[in-house]
Design a protein around this motif. Structure first.
Motif, PDB file in Angstrom:
ATOM      1  N   SER A  63       0.832  -1.205   0.000  1.00  0.00           N
ATOM      2  CA  SER A  63       0.000   0.000   0.000  1.00  0.00           C
ATOM      3  C   SER A  63       0.866   1.255   0.000  1.00  0.00           C
ATOM      4  O   SER A  63       0.597   2.215  -0.726  1.00  0.00           O
ATOM      5  N   SER A  67       0.966   4.064  -2.943  1.00  0.00           N
ATOM      6  CA  SER A  67       0.720   5.483  -2.671  1.00  0.00           C
ATOM      7  C   SER A  67       1.865   6.341  -3.211  1.00  0.00           C
ATOM      8  O   SER A  67       1.635   7.395  -3.809  1.00  0.00           O
ATOM      9  N   HIS A  70       1.644   6.488  -6.933  1.00  0.00           N
ATOM     10  CA  HIS A  70       0.546   7.364  -7.327  1.00  0.00           C
ATOM     11  C   HIS A  70       0.953   8.826  -7.195  1.00  0.00           C
ATOM     12  O   HIS A  70       0.705   9.629  -8.110  1.00  0.00           O
TER      13      HIS A  70
END
Length: 84
Positions: A63, A67, A70
């Motif tokens: 995760s 992130s 992104h």
């Protein structure tokens, strides 16, 4: 020894002693079996919890990487839009 044929003649005390001895042996065996089951169960539980913790760490890391990727992509798009 006796010349009599047939079953041994045991006293009530000997019979009681043998019964207590057999009961103690059966109890010890049962306790040992239960202890083995509990020990194995604790090991299995520890393994399952450890596996779960590993999965949680891997999910958290994935995760975090997603992130960061992104945010990098958003920053790259923003930089590209500003230079147009």
């Amino acid at each position: 020894m006796s010349d009599r044929e047939g079953p041994d003649h045991l006293t009530k005390g000997e019979i009681a002693k043998d019964a207590v001895e057999a009961t103690a042996q059966a109890a010890a065996t049962a306790v040992g079996e239960v202890a083995t089951i509990i020990t194995r169960a604790i090991g299995d539980i520890a393994g399952a919890v450890g596996g779960f913790a590993t999965e949680v760490f891997e999910i958290r890391d994935a995760s975090r990487r997603a992130s960061q990727e992104h945010l990098s992509a958003v920053d790259a798009d923003a930089d590209g839009a500003e230079s147009d």
